[in-house]
Design a protein around this motif. Structure first.
Motif, mmCIF file in Angstrom:
data_model
loop_
_atom_site.group_PDB
_atom_site.id
_atom_site.type_symbol
_atom_site.label_atom_id
_atom_site.label_comp_id
_atom_site.label_asym_id
_atom_site.label_seq_id
_atom_site.Cartn_x
_atom_site.Cartn_y
_atom_site.Cartn_z
ATOM 1 N N ASP A 109 0.830 -1.203 0.000
ATOM 2 C CA ASP A 109 0.000 0.000 0.000
ATOM 3 C C ASP A 109 0.867 1.258 0.000
ATOM 4 O OD1 ASP A 109 -2.244 -1.551 -0.014
ATOM 5 O OD2 ASP A 109 -2.725 -1.270 2.107
ATOM 6 N N LEU A 110 1.891 1.278 0.843
ATOM 7 C CA LEU A 110 2.767 2.448 0.912
ATOM 8 C C LEU A 110 3.544 2.617 -0.377
ATOM 9 C CD1 LEU A 110 4.195 4.791 2.306
ATOM 10 C CD2 LEU A 110 5.738 3.124 3.376
ATOM 11 N N ALA A 111 4.089 1.531 -0.906
ATOM 12 C CA ALA A 111 4.866 1.620 -2.144
ATOM 13 C C ALA A 111 4.004 2.143 -3.293
ATOM 14 C CB ALA A 111 5.456 0.255 -2.495
ATOM 15 N N ARG A 118 1.896 14.795 -6.699
ATOM 16 C CA ARG A 118 0.996 15.181 -5.614
ATOM 17 C C ARG A 118 1.666 14.951 -4.265
ATOM 18 N NH1 ARG A 118 -4.390 14.576 -6.887
ATOM 19 N NH2 ARG A 118 -4.839 15.346 -4.773
ATOM 20 N N PRO A 119 1.320 15.750 -3.254
ATOM 21 C CA PRO A 119 1.816 15.489 -1.900
ATOM 22 C C PRO A 119 1.258 14.169 -1.374
ATOM 23 C CG PRO A 119 0.896 17.714 -2.094
ATOM 24 C CD PRO A 119 0.496 16.972 -3.327
ATOM 25 N N LEU A 120 2.012 13.537 -0.492
ATOM 26 C CA LEU A 120 1.577 12.285 0.115
ATOM 27 C C LEU A 120 1.458 12.498 1.619
ATOM 28 C CD1 LEU A 120 0.952 9.246 0.069
ATOM 29 C CD2 LEU A 120 3.420 8.818 0.212
ATOM 30 N N LEU A 121 0.266 12.256 2.154
ATOM 31 C CA LEU A 121 0.021 12.350 3.586
ATOM 32 C C LEU A 121 0.144 10.960 4.195
ATOM 33 C CD1 LEU A 121 -0.945 13.728 6.202
ATOM 34 C CD2 LEU A 121 -3.304 13.420 5.384
ATOM 35 N N LEU A 122 1.048 10.828 5.152
ATOM 36 C CA LEU A 122 1.249 9.566 5.863
ATOM 37 C C LEU A 122 0.732 9.731 7.282
ATOM 38 C CD1 LEU A 122 4.890 8.700 4.729
ATOM 39 C CD2 LEU A 122 2.747 7.897 3.732
ATOM 40 N N GLU A 123 -0.194 8.901 7.655
ATOM 41 C CA GLU A 123 -0.816 9.002 8.972
ATOM 42 C C GLU A 123 -0.629 7.695 9.713
ATOM 43 O OE1 GLU A 123 -4.666 11.578 10.358
ATOM 44 O OE2 GLU A 123 -4.933 10.165 8.724
ATOM 45 N N GLY A 124 -0.495 7.785 11.029
ATOM 46 C CA GLY A 124 -0.315 6.586 11.831
ATOM 47 C C GLY A 124 0.358 6.925 13.150
ATOM 48 N N CYS A 138 -3.896 15.916 -1.102
ATOM 49 C CA CYS A 138 -2.866 14.901 -0.870
ATOM 50 C C CYS A 138 -3.361 13.509 -1.252
ATOM 51 C CB CYS A 138 -2.462 14.873 0.610
ATOM 52 S SG CYS A 138 -1.824 16.424 1.265
ATOM 53 N N LEU A 139 -2.424 12.673 -1.657
ATOM 54 C CA LEU A 139 -2.676 11.236 -1.652
ATOM 55 C C LEU A 139 -2.456 10.746 -0.225
ATOM 56 C CD1 LEU A 139 -0.964 10.094 -4.978
ATOM 57 C CD2 LEU A 139 -3.238 11.054 -4.605
ATOM 58 N N TYR A 140 -2.890 9.542 0.061
ATOM 59 C CA TYR A 140 -2.941 9.124 1.469
ATOM 60 C C TYR A 140 -2.477 7.680 1.645
ATOM 61 C CZ TYR A 140 -4.899 8.042 6.074
ATOM 62 O OH TYR A 140 -5.060 7.655 7.378
ATOM 63 N N ALA A 141 -1.766 7.464 2.746
ATOM 64 C CA ALA A 141 -1.431 6.101 3.167
ATOM 65 C C ALA A 141 -1.396 6.070 4.693
ATOM 66 C CB ALA A 141 -0.080 5.657 2.600
#
Length: 296
Positions: free
Chosen positions: A20-22, A33-39, A191-194
């Protein structure tokens, strides 16, 4: 580069990324696009930006967010001390009101020579596309997101005295959030999201072996089993991947080959995993030995 080759390239840099992250990172790079990483804290969100910068052989520019962060600290501000010194020097030289008008002096002190570039402005003025890390964006105030949106939507910054500064090349933007507060819909839309969580045992063993290839396989399995079990305990601060790696390094440095061989040393090594007084008190020698026995 496909998402699978990107995943392999990240692994070559020592970062084990899930599918998913890759894929999310590949799409973010492809679409610009910016990537938003949440966790939760400690799962490797910030490390993504560092590894990506190494992979792309470019500069990593980091903006650490905190409560009260404003545009002056994140985008730009003027070097007021230098401006005052310049005005004073002009006055002492007799330039004010004579050879130079007030307007000319103002134009001079509000020029590039007196501009202090903060991370967001630095990122859009690089000749080679850098990696811009906006770390723990949810710690900043909601008002700060409005400043951030201009950069993420147009990749430009407006300096009233100089005009609009547009990016020469688009930075690769990684935002991280730990869930401190809800982020605005406007920011999420850009943002894109993971979502990153603590890895399962197999993934965490792969991370440990990638970062410490000299470790014995049996000890690596014990360490991962111990840390995974420790995370299931009622702790204030759950140990992350970085703490797991510190724990492994400490055990190897102390010559520990089996977690059950030296209870005293194992208990002392928990300083790498448990970071509050209550957590240290909660995990007694008896509990650590029980967890070590299961891991072994």
């Amino acid at each position: 580069m496909t998402w699978t080759t990107l995943q392999t390239a990240l692994a070559d840099q020592g970062y084990i990324a899930g599918d998913d992250l890759a894929m999310a990172l590949h799409l973010a790079l492809t679409l610009g696009r910016p990537l938003l990483l949440e966790g939760p804290a400690g799962v490797g969100k910030t490390e993504v930006a560092r590894v990506l910068a190494a992979l792309k052989e470019t500069q990593l520019i980091r903006l650490q967010c905190y409560e009260g962060l404003d545009a002056g600290q994140a985008i730009y501000e003027w070097n007021y001390q230098r401006q005052l010194l310049s005005i004073r020097a002009a006055a002492e030289a007799g330039e004010t009101g004579k050879t130079q008008s007030a307007t000319e002096i103002e134009n001079r002190i509000f020029s590039e020579d007196f501009l202090l570039q903060r991370p967001l402005l630095q990122a859009i003025r690089q000749e080679k596309s850098p990696v811009l890390l906006v770390d723990e964006v949810d710690r900043a105030d909601e008002e700060f997101e409005a400043y951030l949106l201009e950069v993420l939507s147009e990749y430009q910054v407006t300096v009233p005295e100089l005009g609009t500064i547009t990016a020469t090349t688009r930075p690769m933007v990684i935002l991280t959030a730990n869930g401190t507060r809800d982020l605005s819909d406007a920011l999420r839309r850009r943002c894109l999201y993971a979502h990153l969580d603590y890895p399962d045992a197999a993934a965490e063993r792969a991370i440990l072996l990638a970062r410490a290839p000299e470790i014995e396989t049996r000890l690596a399995a014990q360490i991962v089993g111990f840390v995974q079990a420790l995370r299931r305990e009622d702790l204030e601060k759950t140990p992350g991947i970085a703490e797991m790696l510190d724990f492994a390094a400490a055990l190897m440095g102390l010559g520990i080959a089996d977690l059950t061989q030296d209870p005293v040393t194992l208990q002392a090594s928990l300083a790498t995993l448990l970071k509050t007084e209550n957590d240290r008190a909660a995990i007694s020698t008896e509990i650590s030995q029980r967890l070590a026995g299961k891991a072994a």
